[in-house]
Scaffold this active site. Structure first.
Site, PDB file in Angstrom:
ATOM      1  N   HIS A  93      -7.182   1.834   4.761  1.00  0.00           N
ATOM      2  CA  HIS A  93      -7.788   3.152   4.916  1.00  0.00           C
ATOM      3  C   HIS A  93      -9.094   3.150   4.124  1.00  0.00           C
ATOM      4  O   HIS A  93      -9.069   3.192   2.888  1.00  0.00           O
ATOM      5  CB  HIS A  93      -6.849   4.248   4.410  1.00  0.00           C
ATOM      6  CG  HIS A  93      -5.565   4.323   5.172  1.00  0.00           C
ATOM      7  ND1 HIS A  93      -5.415   5.093   6.308  1.00  0.00           N
ATOM      8  CD2 HIS A  93      -4.374   3.700   4.978  1.00  0.00           C
ATOM      9  CE1 HIS A  93      -4.186   4.949   6.781  1.00  0.00           C
ATOM     10  NE2 HIS A  93      -3.528   4.100   5.989  1.00  0.00           N
TER      11      HIS A  93
ATOM     12  N   ASP B 197      -1.862  -1.447   3.519  1.00  0.00           N
ATOM     13  CA  ASP B 197      -1.863   0.018   3.596  1.00  0.00           C
ATOM     14  C   ASP B 197      -2.668   0.593   2.434  1.00  0.00           C
ATOM     15  O   ASP B 197      -2.300   1.610   1.825  1.00  0.00           O
ATOM     16  CB  ASP B 197      -0.439   0.573   3.599  1.00  0.00           C
ATOM     17  CG  ASP B 197      -0.382   2.041   4.049  1.00  0.00           C
ATOM     18  OD1 ASP B 197      -1.430   2.569   4.481  1.00  0.00           O
ATOM     19  OD2 ASP B 197       0.698   2.651   3.962  1.00  0.00           O
TER      20      ASP B 197
END
EC number: 3.5.2.3
Length: 425
Positions: A44, A289
């Site tokens: 992200h 992640d």
């Protein structure tokens, strides 16, 4: 070096070559391990719209320091990466930065609302060439919409990467449902909320004959479901995060929001199962992640804190530590952190140290002693759950298409593409 004993590696024109008779630069890598540049299928980078937490530039620098030469940026930005214009913006920002390849992931549904398909074909045809689509952070909960997405991307051999979380079973959830949540009085997230979606999507992927990727798998039951699907020949791949390989829900007893993550930290039995699944190949890849947050979203009470952890700069070292009890050497590390993710995404220049391929390479010191300190990291996020851990592996150098972007564990210079050049001269 990776392979049968020490050997020399030669790079020319951004590619691995057989040999060089008169090299311009010679790097002494004795005692180091050479791995293909790492490839992360799940990050992200927050830009556009959330630059207070991370930018493509700072995320790329973090990736390079972690040994990554390609990272995949999830779509939950603001605006959501659900059109060709937004994914091309992210792709161009990565090229302008020049520290790693940035591969955008497109949203499955418009605005991640879960009601209608996004512009999947337009994103696939864009300059970014999107092949992986995900509403990560949210689940594509509607089974008909999920089926249509799988059918659509099959036309160009794309992948739907699912955040497996049944929303009705996780309303208000704060941590893993189990003995610890019961003692703490925090609303729990049952393992079945993950497993029910994985089971459904496996059956849909089998019915359609399309490609499914299971994001951040975290439970023993999920490992068994993926193992069963692969035995049936379903086109499913799966990832696990470094934190789900190492940490358990016992840490939530501290009420430290560093340990608040989605999916939540599970039990020791789950940790043991995902480690075994990674070792035997049931789980294909490690995805970080990487999810940076500002301090105000993490330095607060548990129930108000955001879910997420950073991890690109520590991922390789944590995987090495987590897998010590298995027959899992650096060749296996390369498989799950470089070769296999490059294959899944379809990145022909990444994932292997072979003559003619792009010279994407990381040199690793396997006998270092490093204490993890987020204050020293390139990412803007300080929410690293391994703060204070001592690990035995250190990234020394990272090469992006033959260009040394990290030297001696410090950022060096971005690839010339950041000045208008090309990846391979």
């Amino acid at each position: 070096m990776l392979g049968a004993g020490p050997r020399d590696l030669a790079i020319s024109g951004g590619r691995f070559v057989d040999a060089l008779s008169d090299p311009d630069v010679v790097i002494d890598a004795r005692g180091l391990v050479a791995l293909p540049g790492l490839v992360d299928l799940h990050t992200h980078l927050r830009e556009p719209g959330r630059e207070d937490a991370e930018t493509v530039l700072t995320g790329s620098q973090s990736a390079a320091r972690g040994g990554y030469t390609a990272v995949h940026a999830m779509a939950n930005t603001a605006p959501v990466a659900d059109t060709a214009g937004v994914v091309e913006q992210v792709w161009n920002l990565g090229r302008e930065a020049g520290w790693t390849e940035v591969v955008p992931i497109g949203a499955v549904t418009t605005g991640q609302q879960g009601t209608q398909l996004a512009e999947l074909g337009a994103m696939a045809r864009s300059a970014a060439g999107v092949r992986i689509f995900s509403d990560d952070g949210l689940c594509v909960a509607d089974p008909l919409l999920m089926r249509r997405a799988l059918e659509y991307v099959k036309t160009f051999d794309g992948i739907i990467a699912q955040h497996s979380q049944e929303p009705r079973l996780t309303e208000g959830a704060q941590m893993n449902e189990g003995a610890v949540s019961a003692e703490l009085g925090l609303p729990g997230w049952p393992a079945v909320a993950e497993e029910a979606i994985i089971a459904r999507d496996i059956l849909l992927a089998e019915h359609v004959g399309s490609r499914l990727h299971v994001c951040h798998l975290s439970t023993a039951g999920s490992v068994e479901l993926v193992r069963w699907a692969k035995s049936r020949g379903v086109r499913v791949t799966a990832e696990v995060t470094p934190h789900h390989l190492m940490l358990t829900d016992e840490l939530v007893r501290t009420y430290d929001p560093l340990y608040k993550v989605n999916p939540p930290l599970r039990t020791q039995a789950d940790v043991d199962a995902v480690r075994a699944g990674l070792a035997d190949g049931t789980i294909d890849v490690v995805g970080t992640d990487h999810a940076p947050h500002t301090s105000e979203h993490k330095c607060c009470e548990w129930t108000a804190a955001a879910m997420g952890m950073v991890g690109m700069e520590t991922a390789l070292a944590i995987v090495v530590e987590a897998m010590r009890d298995f027959d899992f050497d650096f060749a296996d590390v390369a498989r799950v952190m470089s070769t296999r993710p490059a294959e899944i995404s379809g990145l022909p220049e990444q994932g292997r140290i072979e003559t003619g391929r792009g010279a994407n390479l990381v040199l690793v010191d396997p006998e270092a002693e490093v204490r993890i300190d987020p204050a020293e990291h390139a990412t803007m996020g300080r929410n690293n759950p391994f703060t204070g851990f001592t690990v035995s592996t250190r990234i020394v150098d990272t090469f992006l298409y033959g260009h040394r972007v990290v030297a001696g564990s410090a950022l060096a210079d971005p690839h010339p593409i950041a000045r208008g050049g090309t990846w391979i001269a």
